[in-house]
Motif scaffolding. Structure first.
Motif, PDB file in Angstrom:
ATOM      1  N   TRP A 147      -5.660   5.000   1.464  1.00  0.00           N
ATOM      2  CA  TRP A 147      -5.830   3.561   1.741  1.00  0.00           C
ATOM      3  C   TRP A 147      -7.318   3.197   1.813  1.00  0.00           C
ATOM      4  CZ3 TRP A 147      -8.192   1.359   6.092  1.00  0.00           C
ATOM      5  CH2 TRP A 147      -8.115  -0.029   6.171  1.00  0.00           C
ATOM      6  N   LEU A 203       1.365   5.411   6.858  1.00  0.00           N
ATOM      7  CA  LEU A 203       0.042   4.778   6.994  1.00  0.00           C
ATOM      8  C   LEU A 203      -0.074   4.118   8.365  1.00  0.00           C
ATOM      9  CD1 LEU A 203      -2.671   3.907   5.724  1.00  0.00           C
ATOM     10  CD2 LEU A 203      -1.481   1.978   4.684  1.00  0.00           C
ATOM     11  N   PHE A 249       0.828  -1.215   0.000  1.00  0.00           N
ATOM     12  CA  PHE A 249       0.000   0.000   0.000  1.00  0.00           C
ATOM     13  C   PHE A 249       0.856   1.255   0.000  1.00  0.00           C
ATOM     14  CE2 PHE A 249      -2.939  -3.259   1.370  1.00  0.00           C
ATOM     15  CZ  PHE A 249      -3.981  -3.006   0.500  1.00  0.00           C
TER      16      PHE A 249
END
Length: 571
Positions: free
Chosen positions: A233, A222, A170
């Motif tokens: 995300w 994140l 991600f």
């Protein structure tokens, strides 16, 4: 077979063996001329100190009256060498099994083995922002069929889609989106656009390795709760799920939980703390591990040297959460064969933590879906999208309908049911440990051992009943000659064995046992229909044969449902 347990218990009494021992050696002959069941007497030679053929003759003499007293409809007991061959009373059995099916309908074959206990089933689990490829088909359809089978034998399945929604990929995707992405392009075509960015990242990183560092940095953001990283995300996740849900809806698959990897981020400290408190966590080359030397396994990594947790930590947290939430009797993980060691480690760590329920955790491995004999790779962009395969199969069926039955009602619905069914059945007729090579030709063939063949057999049975004006009744009368002959008996014995097939497929986590059996039933029924005049002149004979047709249609419908296929009444 309904009578098999009774027969085994009766033989056990006569020969003074445990019932389980008799059940293990009681055989179903491949040739019906050798009986419906056969009991070999070789094992009795040691204790009875006689030649097996002599033992067989003596036991058979005592067995006939014992079986009659137990209420087993045995027509004859014959001795062939060391074997005792048992022939059931075909008329009595046919009447019994047809009446049972027509009374119980879809309930036929149900059992209460599970007593309503929960079984969590980890299935499908695609990665967010990556395509739902043919590689994900196996976990999805095997897991769904297994859930249906467990529900049939009395368990309460909990279908869990443990989404791959966390990890360094991600961070990479965020970098790729910020450098080359477009919000409009992602909204218009989410998964293909995100896949394109993911593949582009890896292509560009070959020339510019610093991209990998940027990817790690954004994933760290994140993890630390950076607002921009979290918003991107969440958007990737939401857009991906919208696409996934279209495919799941087409396949008729629903989930009870969508808790993916990210859900367990705040639940891993419990695992680490508990392992420390129980003295199981040790340092090994800077990492924290649980040693599994006594099981001849490498250590299970819990924390890397930089403090990051791993898949095992997450799966341990998930197991504890699921046991707390569902108090499961069993926990199944329908995940590829390459993860075998991982799950063995996780289960052993839970066992070392003192959790007795770890003994009822099972990895349900399966072989790979290959393309040209090679594993599919998302990173290299070499994937076949499941939705494209499903749509192609549906389009193929529409062409067949246009040629063969253009006036069919609900053409689009039937095309969907048959096309999707072809893809699902192609997987489930194979034993799950076998690799499957992706082949358009084999998957979309509508003859032979395929889903459409079984669905067509069900539709044909319904068509016979409609044309005959069949009136449903569970009151079965079998006049002489109505269901005599090898063709009718082959169908009856398969129907009789359905509950046993369900039990075995459910308990041994093997949906292919049902898939193969359904093909056998469809073939036996078509042979019966080709060789026996169902619509006989004599009303009572015709009705008895129609009742066998109705019983077959009922069980085909239920068998297809358990595998996750629809059963159209017309095709």
């Amino acid at each position: 077979m309904i009578y098999k347990d009774k027969i085994a218990a009766t033989i056990a009494q006569v020969v003074d063996l445990e019932v389980e021992a008799v059940q293990r050696i009681l055989e179903t002959p491949k040739d019906l001329k050798m009986g419906d069941l056969a009991f070999p007497c070789f094992q009795l030679a040691k204790t009875m100190r006689k030649a097996p053929p002599m033992i067989a003759s003596e036991v058979a003499e005592r067995l006939t009256p014992a079986l009659q007293a137990a209420g087993v409809p045995v027509g004859s007991v014959q001795v062939v060498g060391a074997y005792i061959n048992l022939f059931l009373d075909q008329q009595a059995v046919a009447k019994d099994v047809i009446a049972t099916i027509l009374t119980e309908k879809a309930g036929y074959g149900s059992a209460d083995i599970g007593g309503g206990a929960h079984v969590t089933i980890d299935l499908s689990s695609p990665n967010i922002a990556k395509p739902f490829s043919m590689g994900h088909l196996r976990s999805t359809v095997i897991g769904n069929a297994q859930a249906n089978l467990l529900a049939k034998i009395g368990y309460q399945p909990v279908r869990i889609n443990h989404l791959g929604d966390w990890g360094t990929q991600f961070g990479k995707l965020i970098v790729a989106y910020k450098k080359w992405g477009s919000e409009a392009a992602v909204q218009q075509n989410p998964i293909p656009e995100l896949l394109k960015l993911y593949v582009q990242f890896h292509d560009e990183a070959k020339a510019d390795p610093s991209l990998e560092d940027q990817g790690r940095e954004w994933f760290k953001k994140l993890e630390d709760g950076d607002q921009e990283a979290q918003q991107l995300w969440q958007w990737f996740r939401d857009e991906s799920l919208k696409e996934f849900n279209k495919t799941y809806a087409l396949m008729g698959i629903k989930f009870d939980s969508l808790h993916g990897e990210a859900f367990y981020n705040d639940k891993m400290d419990r695992v680490v703390n508990e392992l420390e408190a129980k003295g199981l966590l040790v340092e090994d080359e800077g990492a924290m591990v649980v040693k599994l030397d006594e099981y001849d396994m490498p250590p299970c990594l819990i924390k890397k040297s930089d403090g990051a947790t791993l898949y095992a930590t997450r799966d341990l947290a998930a197991a504890l959460y699921r046991q707390d939430t569902y108090q499961f009797a069993k926990a199944l993980y329908v995940v590829g064969n390459e993860q075998r060691l991982h799950f063995r480690q996780v289960f052993k760590v839970l066992e070392k933590m003192g959790y007795g329920w770890a003994a009822e955790m099972h990895h349900i491995p399966f072989g790979m879906m290959l393309k040209d004999g090679k594993k599919m790779s998302t990173r290299k962009g070499k994937v076949i999208l499941l939705d494209e395969v499903l749509q192609a199969a549906i389009a193929d069926v529409k062409k067949v309908i246009a040629e063969k039955n253009p006036n069919l009602a609900n053409k689009d619905q039937v095309a969907e049911q048959v096309g999707v069914g072809a893809i699902i059945f192609h997987d489930l007729k194979n034993y799950r440990m076998n690799d499957i090579n992706f082949s358009w030709e084999e998957m979309l063939t509508f003859e032979g051992e395929t889903g459409p063949y079984v669905q067509y057999t069900h539709a044909r049975a319904n068509s016979i009943l409609r044309k005959a004006g069949y009136v449903e009744s569970s009151d079965v009368v079998l006049p002489a000659g109505a269901l005599e002959g090898a063709e009718a008996w082959a169908v009856v014995t398969l129907l009789l064995n359905f509950p046993n097939v369900i039990k075995r497929a459910g308990e041994e986590f093997d949906p292919s046992a049902l898939g193969k059996w359904i093909i056998d039933l469809a073939q036996a029924f078509n042979k019966f229909y080709a060789n026996v005049r169902v619509l006989a002149e004599e009303e009572a004979v015709k009705n008895a044969r129609l009742q066998l047709v109705a019983a077959t249609a009922t069980v085909l419908h239920e068998g297809l449902r358990l595998l996750g296929l629809e059963a159209p009444a017309e095709m």
